[in-house]
Write a protein that holds these residues in place. Structure first.
Motif, PDB file in Angstrom:
ATOM      1  N   UNK A  41       0.844  -1.178   0.000  1.00  0.00           N
ATOM      2  CA  UNK A  41       0.000   0.000   0.000  1.00  0.00           C
ATOM      3  C   UNK A  41       0.877   1.225   0.000  1.00  0.00           C
ATOM      4  N   UNK A  42       2.070   1.004   0.523  1.00  0.00           N
ATOM      5  CA  UNK A  42       2.998   2.117   0.590  1.00  0.00           C
ATOM      6  C   UNK A  42       3.973   2.076  -0.581  1.00  0.00           C
ATOM      7  N   UNK A  43       4.045   0.874  -1.267  1.00  0.00           N
ATOM      8  CA  UNK A  43       5.083   0.718  -2.292  1.00  0.00           C
ATOM      9  C   UNK A  43       4.563   0.956  -3.707  1.00  0.00           C
ATOM     10  N   UNK A 209      10.278   3.992  -4.153  1.00  0.00           N
ATOM     11  CA  UNK A 209       8.968   4.488  -3.724  1.00  0.00           C
ATOM     12  C   UNK A 209       8.402   3.618  -2.614  1.00  0.00           C
ATOM     13  N   UNK A 210       8.527   2.289  -2.766  1.00  0.00           N
ATOM     14  CA  UNK A 210       7.978   1.396  -1.741  1.00  0.00           C
ATOM     15  C   UNK A 210       8.720   1.555  -0.426  1.00  0.00           C
ATOM     16  N   UNK A 211      10.056   1.671  -0.508  1.00  0.00           N
ATOM     17  CA  UNK A 211      10.848   1.828   0.714  1.00  0.00           C
ATOM     18  C   UNK A 211      10.505   3.138   1.421  1.00  0.00           C
ATOM     19  N   UNK A 212      10.377   4.205   0.665  1.00  0.00           N
ATOM     20  CA  UNK A 212      10.051   5.517   1.257  1.00  0.00           C
ATOM     21  C   UNK A 212       8.686   5.456   1.936  1.00  0.00           C
ATOM     22  N   UNK A 213       7.713   4.863   1.204  1.00  0.00           N
ATOM     23  CA  UNK A 213       6.362   4.783   1.764  1.00  0.00           C
ATOM     24  C   UNK A 213       6.362   3.975   3.066  1.00  0.00           C
ATOM     25  N   UNK A 214       7.093   2.849   3.078  1.00  0.00           N
ATOM     26  CA  UNK A 214       7.118   2.029   4.296  1.00  0.00           C
ATOM     27  C   UNK A 214       7.775   2.775   5.456  1.00  0.00           C
ATOM     28  N   UNK A 215       8.924   3.390   5.173  1.00  0.00           N
ATOM     29  CA  UNK A 215       9.638   4.071   6.250  1.00  0.00           C
ATOM     30  C   UNK A 215       8.850   5.257   6.794  1.00  0.00           C
ATOM     31  N   UNK A 216       8.122   5.952   5.926  1.00  0.00           N
ATOM     32  CA  UNK A 216       7.267   7.055   6.398  1.00  0.00           C
ATOM     33  C   UNK A 216       6.162   6.512   7.291  1.00  0.00           C
ATOM     34  N   UNK A 217       5.524   5.432   6.827  1.00  0.00           N
ATOM     35  CA  UNK A 217       4.446   4.822   7.619  1.00  0.00           C
ATOM     36  C   UNK A 217       4.974   4.332   8.976  1.00  0.00           C
TER      37      UNK A 217
END
Length: 1520
Positions: A41-43, A209-217
């Motif tokens: 969902x984040x990636x 993009x997936x890594x950024x989304x996960x780390x932000x979440x």
């Protein structure tokens, strides 16, 4: 779940070959995919779904890189936090609905939580949108990928709703959300690791993009967790100014006690003061606790009484014997049932909070029993050289984690228990205080102030101890059963049953010991009650003891009780030592029996490291309940005794409010009515009043006259409802004011004593002060009406006390006034002034209903109605003229004594301005000097800083080196034996196995047994030695305290509240008796145990020294912070306890006055305030211990982590036996540190008791009682001549001179009367002759010997005084007459005959052995005065001083006393301080004093002829 995974096209949840059985543990692909895809969902770029794999443990366990399956990560790790919040959230919201405290304004913290929550919600919905758009084709096959983000989004939305709901309901810190965010972050750690690993392996930009989304979440979740560690601001309606910080603390801060750190730092920087302490929480305050509890207790008491009446209704007495049996049976049943009822009431009030603490205990036990299982895994890892290293580190971390959680839950449990204990203390004190205000007169005979002080000090402490240890009574057997279960089923098999047999043998022994100790404690408490009761009487009547030189006799009585108390304590401590030795040796005995049976029954039974040290870990766990159980049983038994004692007191008979009908005031009808009244002081005894019929008209003045003991005071008591009404009807219309015969004065300013809680109205106040002849006293007193009055009016004369008591009543503006001989202690001319200005037809009370008991015949003609009382009956009634016309007994009495006291002349305008001063304005503001001088009593002060080393030296010095050296040696030997047998076990465990057996097992078992037995013997020796040493020290310290107090001058007792002294003799002595020895036993035992653990760890792993050194420094650092704060809190708590006892004492003695004025509520509020003030110091005191323990046990857990980690790292070089020894012992460090903290704190805090007991060693003392080598003749004084040369007295430095350089010569056998108004210095002269006050200048010679050069007892025992206040002590009548048993019974009876008491005493059932109650309350005031006369007749010294000795008796008795004095003391020198001038008209000389000087001195006839001051006084008294 695996089916769900396979349906989703994923491999199973768990694969042990991948996760555990591998040198590189990892998780299954399903779990990985769950992590990656659950965060896709984040990636937005999900990884392809691999085909399903069969279950493979190699992914999870049999690998050096363990991991979880993708399915597990995608489902369980995502859903578990959500399921938690959805299951608990609704219940939590309902809870907040009912417990809301008011809204909180929208703060930045709340806004941040809300915004972050909405961001998390938006991420979830963004993922749902992405899945629906981009992966719609795969949704049918993998619905789980759509379900997870929907659940998570809705859960985040629920979290936001909870945040806002909490804000509206005033919840500042959320337990629910803290645990939710913690679970969410922990569950995200696995995918976090997977993402980091993927970045390392593949690079960040492969799927940026997936890594950024996960780390932000993940960062948002982590931020929410951090924010939830803080609490919000106060609710809008928060009332307190200085609230307790626990109210503002977050959940994490509460768990770790961080909220307490501020006070610790403040206490370390500067010694704490009372102002630094926080306000009590509302739920801990007296008002909140007692309100519902009082109603519940009243309901329970009613049920109990009804039950007893029902059970006894079938018992119909057929004779007096059966009646006595029935009454005795009723009392016994009431005692037994009342304690249980009190327990039930307390349980209903505090049970829910206590059960919450019990839940913490359950969690603590769960973690405690998990630790040995993990230790077993660690030792299995050490044995298996092929195991992956990460498993060892995981086991080490698990040991640390479980130990830390165990510590946290343990101290939360202790915090809950101490909080409940504090509330129980408040509740019991409140109930006892309220009971003391309503207890009946009969019950007061058996309930003394000393006993009440013991109830609220020793007995409440026993209940508090029970709260802490009560759970051990039922938890300990469960813990024992679990230990034995694990030993039997997982380690040693049936051989563990030998351990059960050992436990079974230990229990009956300790049960028997507990029962014996319970009986001994009852005996000890009985002696303690008697000692405290006697000490209270000594402090109350200290002036009489000093006048009669009776200190030694009463000192021996106190020491007699003390010796019996210590003997009971000694026997109890020896039994306790047997109990401690058996339980402390229990771990060895159990191990010896189990290991012995295990190796004996089968040679192939091998004791390896895993069996030995896991068993020892379980046995050490077993040791805790085994050691706690006897203490818990003992504490519970002691609490049962205390509950019975408290229940017995709280179920005592109360005054019945409906005995007197209190009707509202109305101008018509009668003010007081008694119809056919019969009254008694108890239900069973003979009536004190019979056939009473009285109607007192509104606004009338009724005089009550009669001989001593005729029932005059009882009549007023009946009108107040203080007696037991047996028949008839009593009604009183309007408010009541009461003046008792013996004035009750509070330890407050003179102004506060008069105003007595009312609003001060200046004009009325000035009128009252002037009418009660107090203006001249205000001029004399150092700070006017702002002068502080000592306890019981110590710094006022008898006349001043009586006038203050009268002013209190007059100021009240009541409708009905009951006045019990208020003019007895005042001079004749002052009495006349008061009568005219207060009671007379033109007085302040002319329109009020007045019932006046009096012995003054001159006032009778002005009375509207006269009641003549004889032996409890009204024999005549009518106006003065009517009674004289009847020519009855009253008329005959008047004619007989008309020559002694004529009717006073009605020349009010001729009152001397020298004796009665007109109204003057009293300044509202007084300068600083006056305020300082007006201050009398000294507040119980707290020392600051840590307890000085001198106090420890003083304590151990009293024990003596002869006992201290063996104690230290025995402790060292005890721990050496323990170290030896533990090391022997490790050697045994590492013994090689030859042909499936170990060799020389019998020898090893024998050595093990011998070392353990030696340890058990030394344990018994140390505990007995410390107990005996404690008793020796306690005996010496109590004796020193008693001597220091009894040898203090009267000035000391005037400035020191009795509560301070009673606190020393009860609470502080109790701490020295029991608490210090018990604390020393624990502290020394655990210190040596800690030393043993450090030696073992260092021997096993020398590198542990690198960890031990900083941990030791940290330990010392934290401890130093704590000790300064803790000691000061202990002092502040002890200091704030004294005013409680003082207030209880004061209230109990003035209960009748408080009830008459309907001031119960005000006094209850004052008591609540004092109790709450004490609890403000007690609460942080016990929290300080928890704060320290949590911090220190964390250090101990770090040692566990260090030892386990070093063992894993040194697996190749360390044997399993030595590792098991080191790690199992390091696991004990947490408990050892906890007990060291507790015992060290107890010793440090309770050594303050030694400090407080020794405080009075440095206060000023009187001159020696006797002087060695004194040449004083045995018959001195033989003549009785007295010479004063420029004699001057001063009560305190800075005050005016009480006597100003008096020179006077009194010849042999001379009779000298001393007169003058209050404050003239009459009583000061008597104090100077007896050296109660030492001369400030000049000398006094008796028979030519300077009295300053002889011992005080040599002086005071050779001269006699009959004091103004007749004081009796509880004990036999004979003891009150002759405490040294120096006279025969014939001489005592002769003295009673001459003092006109023989007929009264002969009529008593026990005659000379008649038991006098505390203060002699079961005798009338006049009878007590006659007992004082009998004392003087027994001593028959050459000098007799009468200090207004006949003020409280009627004229006929006065005449008889004067006749006795003239005949029996004809050959003695007599000095009489007189109010009734007719008693000294035939004296050889009269001395008139004014303001400390002799203004006139001559024979009475010459002084009258000179028409000076004495003439004016005689004219005012109607004698000329």
């Amino acid at each position: 779940m695996d089916n769900l995974c396979s349906l989703s096209g994923l491999d199973p949840l768990w694969d042990w070959n991948l996760t555990w059985y591998t040198p590189h543990p990892d998780l299954t692909q399903c779990c990985h995919l769950s992590a990656t895809y659950s965060n896709t969902l984040l990636s937005l770029h999900p990884s392809p779904i691999p085909p399903s794999l069969s279950q493979d443990w190699n992914l999870t366990w049999y690998t050096p890189h363990p991991d979880l399956s993708q399915c597990f990560q995608h489902t369980v790790l995502v859903w578990f936090p959500c399921m938690y919040l959805w299951s608990c959230g609704p219940l939590y919201l309902v809870y907040l609905w009912f417990t809301g405290q008011g809204g909180i304004s929208l703060t930045s913290l709340c806004c941040a939580k809300t915004v972050l929550g909405l961001c998390l919600v938006s991420f979830g919905f963004l993922e749902v949108f992405y899945v629906l758009v981009e992966r719609s084709a795969e949704i049918h096959q993998h619905m789980v990928f759509l379900l997870s983000p929907v659940i998570r989004s809705l859960t985040m939305l629920l979290a936001v709703c909870v945040i806002q709901w909490e804000r509206m309901k005033g919840c500042r810190s959320s337990v629910l959300l803290f645990l939710f965010w913690t679970l969410a972050v922990v569950c995200s750690l696995v995918p976090l690791r997977a993402n980091i690993q993927q970045i390392i392996e593949e690079g960040f930009f492969t799927d940026a993009m997936r890594f950024i989304a996960f780390f932000v979440y993940f960062s948002l979740q982590l931020t929410q967790l951090i924010l939830s560690c803080f609490s919000d601001q106060h609710p809008v309606c928060y009332p307190l100014q200085n609230p307790c910080p626990v109210e503002d603390a977050s959940f994490l801060s509460k768990m770790l006690f961080w909220w307490f750190g501020g006070l610790v730092i403040r206490g370390y920087r500067t010694p704490l003061q009372a102002e630094d302490l926080w306000c009590l929480r509302e739920e801990d305050s007296s008002d909140c606790i007692i309100a519902d509890l009082e109603i519940d207790w009243a309901r329970e008491c009613t049920k109990l009484q009804q039950k007893e009446e029902c059970s006894l209704s079938g018992c119909r007495p057929t004779g007096p014997k059966l009646t006595e049996q029935t009454q005795l049976l009723k009392k016994l049943r009431q005692e037994q049932n009342s304690g249980f009822c009190l327990f039930r009431v307390l349980a209903r009030s505090f049970g829910p909070f206590f059960l919450k603490g019990t839940l913490f205990l359950v969690f603590h036990d769960a973690f405690m029993f998990s630790i040995p299982q993990v230790l077993s895994l660690l030792l299995g890892f050490m044995r298996d050289q092929d195991s992956d290293l990460w498993k060892g580190f995981m086991f080490a971390f698990l040991l640390f984690l479980l130990s830390s959680l165990q510590s946290l839950f343990n101290h939360q449990y202790m915090y809950s228990c101490f909080t409940v204990g504090m509330r129980v203390k408040t509740a019991v004190m409140g109930l006892v205080y309220r009971k003391s205000l309503v207890i009946s007169s009969a019950a007061r005979q058996s309930c003394t102030v000393g006993e009440i002080v013991n109830l609220v000090s020793a007995d409440t402490q026993k209940l508090m101890d029970m709260v802490v240890y009560f759970n051990a009574v039922w938890v300990a057997p469960i813990e024992i059963a679990l230990c034995l279960y694990f030993l039997t089923h997982t380690l040693l098999g049936p051989s563990a049953l030998a351990g059960i047999a050992t436990v079974i043998l230990i229990f009956p022994l300790n049960g028997f010991i507990a029962k014996m100790r319970s009986k001994l404690q009852e005996v000890q408490m009985c002696y303690t009650d008697s000692r405290i009761k006697l000490m209270n009487e000594i402090l109350s009547g200290i002036k009489i003891l000093k006048f009669y030189a009776w200190e030694q006799a009463f000192l021996e009585r106190v020491l007699g009780y003390r010796e019996k108390e210590l003997n009971a304590l000694k026997r109890s401590q020896v039994l306790y030592s047997i109990s401690i030795a058996s339980f402390n040796s229990s771990s060895f005995l159990i191990a010896f029996s189990m290991f012995g049976v295990y190796v004996v029954v089968d040679d192939r039974n091998i004791l390896d490291a895993q069996k030995v040290f896991v068993s020892m870990a379980l046995i050490h766990i077993l040791k805790t309940p085994l050691s706690q159980l006897p203490f818990a049983m003992s504490t519970t038994m002691q609490a049962v005794v205390s509950l019975r004692r408290l229940g017995k007191f709280l179920c005592q008979d109360e005054l019945k409010p409906d005995d007197v009908d209190r009707e509202p005031y109305s101008p018509d009808g009668d003010g007081v009515v008694i119809d056919s009244g019969t009254f008694g002081w108890s239900k069973e005894g003979p009536p004190c009043l019979m056939r009473i019929n009285v109607r007192v008209k509104k606004g009338s003045l009724v005089a009550v006259v009669g001989h001593v003991g005729s029932g005059k005071s009882s009549l007023l008591s009946a009108m107040l409802g203080e007696t037991e009404k047996r028949s008839g009807h009593v009604s009183v219309k309007g408010s009541v004011a009461y003046v008792p015969q013996q004035a009750w004065i509070q330890n407050a300013t003179l102004k506060d004593n008069i105003v007595f809680g009312q609003e001060r109205k200046e004009s009325w106040y000035h009128r009252v002060v002037e009418a009660c002849a107090l203006l001249p006293d205000l001029e004399i007193l150092p700070a006017g009406d702002g002068t502080e009055i000592g306890e019981k009016g110590l710094n006022l004369s008898g006349g001043q006390k009586q006038r203050v008591s009268l002013a209190r009543a007059v100021y009240r503006k009541a409708d009905v006034y009951l006045l019990d001989d208020p003019l007895s202690a005042v001079d004749a001319h002052v009495g006349q002034h008061i009568f005219e200005r207060v009671f007379g037809s033109e007085g302040l009370l002319k329109d009020q209903t007045r019932v006046l008991v009096t012995h003054g015949l001159s006032f009778l003609p002005q009375a509207d109605l006269i009641l003549v009382m004889v032996e409890g009956e009204i024999t005549e009634m009518g106006s003065y003229l009517e009674l004289m016309a009847r020519d009855g007994a009253f008329a005959e009495f008047i004619r007989l004594f008309a020559g002694n006291e004529r009717k006073e002349r009605s020349h009010r305008d001729m009152m001397s301005s020298a004796s009665i001063q007109t109204m003057e304005a009293i300044s509202d503001t007084e300068d600083q000097k006056q305020e300082v001088l007006g201050k009398l009593t000294e507040v119980d002060k707290a020392n600051t800083g840590r307890v000085k080393l001198e106090m420890y030296v003083e304590y151990f010095r009293t024990i003596g080196l002869a006992l201290i050296i063996p104690i230290v040696f025995l402790y060292a030997f005890q721990q050496a034996a323990s170290l030896a047998y533990n090391y022997w076990l490790s050697v045994w465990a590492d013994d090689p196995i030859i042909n499936g057996t170990q060799i020389d097992t019998d020898l090893k078992l024998g050595v093990f047994g011998a070392l353990g037995f030696a340890q058990g013997v030394s344990i018994f020796g140390t505990t007995v030695a410390i107990s005996l040493g404690g008793i020796i020290a306690s005996r010496h310290l109590h004796l020193d305290l008693l001597n220091n107090v009894l040898r203090s001058p009267m000035a000391f007792f005037e400035v020191t509240p009795s509560g301070n002294l009673l606190n020393r003799f009860s609470k502080e002595v109790d701490a020295i008796d029991c608490m210090i020895p018990d604390g020393l036993k624990m502290m020394l035992g655990y210190l040596f145990k800690l030393l043993e653990v450090c030696i073992i760890v260092l021997v096993a792993m020398p590198f542990a020294g690198v960890v031990l050194l900083p941990l030791t420094l940290l330990y010392a650092f934290i401890q130093s912070f704590y000790v300064a704060t803790s000691c000061q809190l202990r002092r502040l708590e002890a200091v704030s306890r004294s005013p409680i006892y003082t207030h209880f004492n004061e209230t109990f003695q003035g209960a009748s006055v408080i009830r008459a004025f309907s001031e119960q509520e005000r006094f209850i509020l004052q008591a609540n305030g004092r109790i709450d003030h004490n609890q403000t110091a007690y609460f942080p005191r016990f929290v300080a211990t928890r704060w320290l323990a949590v911090n220190l046990e964390f250090l101990g857990n770090l040692l566990v982590l260090a030892a386990a980690t070093l063992a894993v790292m040194g697996r190749d070089t360390l044997s399993p036996g030595i590792v098991g020894l080191a790690v199992s012992h390091s696991l004990q460090v947490t408990g050892i540190l906890s007990w060291i903290v507790r015992s060290w704190t107890d010793v440090e805090n309770n050594i303050v008791s030694v400090e407080r007991v020794k405080e009075y060693a440095d206060t000023p003392k009187e001159a020696p009682w006797t002087i060695e080598g004194s040449m004083l003749p045995l018959a001195w004084p033989t003549h009785g001549t007295i010479e004063l040369e420029e004699f001057g007295l001063q009560y305190r430095k800075g005050l005016d001179w009480a006597l100003k350089g008096i020179s006077l010569s009194i010849q042999e056998k001379e009779k000298v009367g001393i007169v003058g108004r209050t404050g003239a210095g009459k009583s000061s002269l008597a104090l100077g002759i007896f050296r109660i006050l030492e001369a400030a200048k000049g000398d006094i010679y008796i028979d030519g010997i300077n009295i300053a050069q002889i011992g005080l007892h040599e002086l005071r025992s050779r001269i006699t005084i009959i004091p103004q206040d007749p004081v009796l002590f509880s004990g036999s009548l004979r003891m009150n007459l002759d405490p040294f048993d120096g006279y025969s019974d014939e001489e005592v009876w002769r003295a009673l005959e001459l003092s006109h008491l023989k007929s009264f005493v002969s009529g008593l059932p026990d005659k000379l052995n008649h038991e006098c109650s505390e203060g002699g309350e079961n005798l009338s005031l006049g009878q007590r005065q006659l007992v004082c006369l009998a004392r003087a007749l027994l001593r028959k010294t050459k000098i007799l001083v009468l200090d207004e000795a006949t003020a409280a008796v009627d004229l006929e008795t006065d005449n008889l006393i004067q006749s006795t004095i003239r005949t029996q003391f004809d050959d003695c020198t007599v000095l009489t301080i007189a109010h009734r001038l007719n008693t000294i008209m035939d004296y050889t000389r009269v001395i008139v004093m004014d303001r400390g000087l002799i203004t006139e001195m001559d024979s009475p006839s010459n002084l009258i002829s000179e028409r000076g001051q004495f003439y004016l006084m005689c004219r005012e008294a109607g004698l000329v």
